[in-house]
Each structure stands twice: as C-alpha cells, then as structure tokens.
Scaffold this motif. Structure first.
Motif, PDB file in Angstrom:
ATOM      1  N   THR A  61       3.017 -21.555 -91.419  1.00  0.00           N
ATOM      2  CA  THR A  61       3.009 -20.092 -91.461  1.00  0.00           C
ATOM      3  C   THR A  61       4.426 -19.582 -91.280  1.00  0.00           C
ATOM      4  N   THR A  62       4.650 -18.329 -91.660  1.00  0.00           N
ATOM      5  CA  THR A  62       5.962 -17.692 -91.512  1.00  0.00           C
ATOM      6  C   THR A  62       5.821 -16.466 -90.630  1.00  0.00           C
ATOM      7  N   VAL A  63       6.723 -16.355 -89.652  1.00  0.00           N
ATOM      8  CA  VAL A  63       6.756 -15.198 -88.763  1.00  0.00           C
ATOM      9  C   VAL A  63       8.218 -14.815 -88.568  1.00  0.00           C
ATOM     10  N   THR A  67       9.820 -20.181 -90.475  1.00  0.00           N
ATOM     11  CA  THR A  67       8.646 -20.838 -91.029  1.00  0.00           C
ATOM     12  C   THR A  67       8.324 -22.027 -90.135  1.00  0.00           C
ATOM     13  N   GLU A 181       9.795 -14.769 -81.617  1.00  0.00           N
ATOM     14  CA  GLU A 181       8.587 -14.562 -82.411  1.00  0.00           C
ATOM     15  C   GLU A 181       7.508 -15.526 -81.943  1.00  0.00           C
ATOM     16  N   ALA A 183       4.057 -17.460 -83.527  1.00  0.00           N
ATOM     17  CA  ALA A 183       3.203 -17.759 -84.672  1.00  0.00           C
ATOM     18  C   ALA A 183       1.836 -18.194 -84.167  1.00  0.00           C
TER      19      ALA A 183
END
Length: 352
Positions: A61-63, A67, A181, A183
């Motif tokens: 996933t990318t946040v 990635t 961040e 994820a």
C-alpha cells in the motif's frame, strides 16, 4: 581501531559468485512451517546462511511519500547492534512469525532506510506493539523486521507506522520523507498462508558467499554499480566485507556549496551490493602532504547516489589520498550470514 592501507580496488571485487535458488515471495509450496535453523560454523565476514526461506506476502500500500510491502516467514534468530556491541535475539516457542516490511519511494524506486518503522498487530482481545528493527538479509537485503507472537489463526489488523527519514535528503528528495505516516494493512495467519512459508537447509552453509537476492514484487536496496554512479569514481576499498565506492562530483550544489566539490562514498555489502546504512564514517582527504578535508561524512539519501555518506570538500582530484575511518559500524540488525560482518572500526587509505 585497526588501520590498513590499500590501493584502490577494482569494481570486479564485488562481482564474486553468488548462490542462487531462493524462492520468490508468492510461493505456494505446501511445506510445513519450520523454524529457521542456524549454522554452528561462524566464520568471520559474510558466509552462506544455513537455510533458505519462503515468505507469505500480505500486501502493498502507499501512504504519503511511502510505499510499504508487508510479509511474514518463519521466526528467525537475528543479531542487533548498538554501537559496536552485538546482541543475539533468539527465536522462542512463543514466536509465531517473523514479520517484515520494506518501505520505498515509488517515484524513483529507492528503498528508504532510517525511517523509524514500528507495527501494531490487533485482533479481538489481542494487541502487540513492537519497533521493527532495520535489518539485513541475504535474499531480501534491507528491510524492517522482528519476531511476533500471535493469538492463533485469523486476520490481524497491522498498523505500520513510519516516523520519517533521519538521513539528510538532497535533490528531488529534499523536503520529502519528513512526515510520519501510518499504513493500515492486514496479516492473514491461516492454514493456507502457513503452508507458503518454511525453510530448507543449504548444503553450502558456512562457506564464504551469500544467497542471491530473490525475485520479488517489492524493491530491494541494491546499490548502483560503480560505473552507474554520477561523477568520477575514484576507487573502491574494503573494510570487513563492507565495500566503499568513492566518487567525486564537480559541484556540491546539492548541499548548498556550489563552489566546492562533493565527495560521496557508497557503502555496500560484499556479493549482493546491498546498501549499508546507519554507519558513522569519517574522511581525511590529503593532497601534496596537506590536509584539505577532515571530518564526518553525513548520511545522505539522493535519487542519483542512493543512500551514501557525503561532504562538500575543496576538490576531489587524482593523486590525492583519502582515508576512510569507520567510527561506528552499520547500525542494522543482521540475519544469519551477516552477523560476523561489517563490525570493524578500522581505517583504510586509497590513492585517488
């Protein structure tokens, strides 16, 4: 500290034969989950680990700028490093999985070290929170990982927290990878996913060498070949199986010193050329018997040089002598095969 003198080493030194045969990250071989063993032979430097493993990918996933790929395999014994002190973290009967994350920049394909990664696993009444160690593995290269206990089969919510890059960033990376961040991902621990993982013994265990990088859907922290680095490559030195490729760029504009040159050292492992992060590296540059630079090389992340150690210097000229001193070895945990390497706090001198 040990001090040694070398002439510049040719780039061919890093091209030694590797052992192939690691399976990829999507294997579905129905093999029982077996804890990874360790070899009783512990030679100095990089050696072939005693097992090859299979992993179960859990997703990507990318946040924000990051990635993230998440996967698990059987529990591992690994070794952490605090300054120069090595500590063994043995797998235990309470460990269900060795959980791993790889973090990279999708725009450039650059794997991101020094990112301060932790994970929270949650399901029903179960909650586990752990810092994930920055690690080196022969098939995987750089990643974040640790052993985890679980509360039986099921789907676990995995909140992977990324604290931000601590290394200096330059070029297109300037100002990026600073924010924290999280994820949200999942870990499926079921009969089907357990059938994907396991380990099998390696006949060449303990011999000099390394397992080759496995083919995966996630990116690996392989340093650029010397001929692909920007600037003029001045030579390669070796300290305790860490290969140090020295390149000089005409301008240090990337660090706000356009009137100076830029000295960069790309540190990588022997055999697989994985980037070595978290090192404290000093440099002394001498020309005509005079010292023109003496000081630390900053941990730096750039799109063109990757993870490296660099500084603005008056110039990087042929005929100069450069002494590189490892003040602190790479502060990364090591899977088997790497735990006796990259520990030396020696110095090496190159004729540029």
């Amino acid at each position: 500290m040990r001090r040694r003198r070398f002439l510049a080493l040719g780039s061919g030194l890093a091209a030694s034969t590797l052992l192939a045969g690691c399976t990829g990250d999507t294997s579905t071989d129905a093999t029982a989950t077996t804890p990874a063993g360790t070899t009783s032979t512990k030679p100095e430097g990089v050696y072939v680990q005693s097992f090859e493993e299979r992993m179960a990918m859990q997703g990507t996933t990318t946040v924000g700028d990051y990635t993230v790929a998440l996967m698990f395999t059987v529990p591992h014994t690994f070794w952490t490093l605090t300054n120069t002190e090595r500590s063994k973290t043995a797998k235990t009967s309470e460990n269900a999985i060795h959980l791993m994350a790889v973090v990279w920049d999708d725009e450039t394909g650059t794997v991101l070290p020094d990112a301060g990664v932790s994970v929270e696993l949650e399901r029903a009444e179960f909650l586990a929170q752990e810092v994930m160690y920055p690690m080196l593995s022969q098939p995987m290269g750089f990643h974040y990982g640790g052993n985890f206990g679980l509360a039986g089969d099921g789907t676990y919510t995995a909140n992977v927290s990324i604290g931000g890059i601590t290394a200096r960033t330059t070029g297109a990376f300037d100002g990026r990878f600073e924010s924290a961040e999280t994820a949200e991902m999942t870990v499926e621990f079921t009969e089907e996913t357990r059938a994907r993982v396991g380990s099998t013994p390696i006949e060449q265990a303990g011999e000099p060498g390394a397992l080759a990088p496995r083919t995966t859907s996630y990116l690996k922290s392989i340093a650029s070949a010397p001929e692909d680095l920007p600037g003029t490559v001045r030579g390669t030195a070796a300290i305790d199986d860490a290969y140090l490729v020295v390149t000089g760029l005409a301008s240090a504009e990337r660090v706000g010193r356009p009137e100076d040159a830029y000295l960069a050292v790309s540190a990588r492992t022997r055999y697989n050329s994985y980037e070595l992060s978290g090192m404290a590296l000093d440099a002394t540059l001498e020309r005509d018997g005079e010292t023109v630079y003496e000081g630390a090389l900053a941990r730096t992340l750039s799109p063109d040089l990757g993870y490296h150690y660099g500084a603005a210097v008056p110039s990087v000229e042929a005929g100069s002598e450069l002494t590189l001193s490892v003040r602190t070895p790479p502060q990364v945990a090591r899977h088997e095969g790497y735990e006796t390497a990259f520990l030396d706090t020696a110095s090496v001198t190159l004729a540029l």
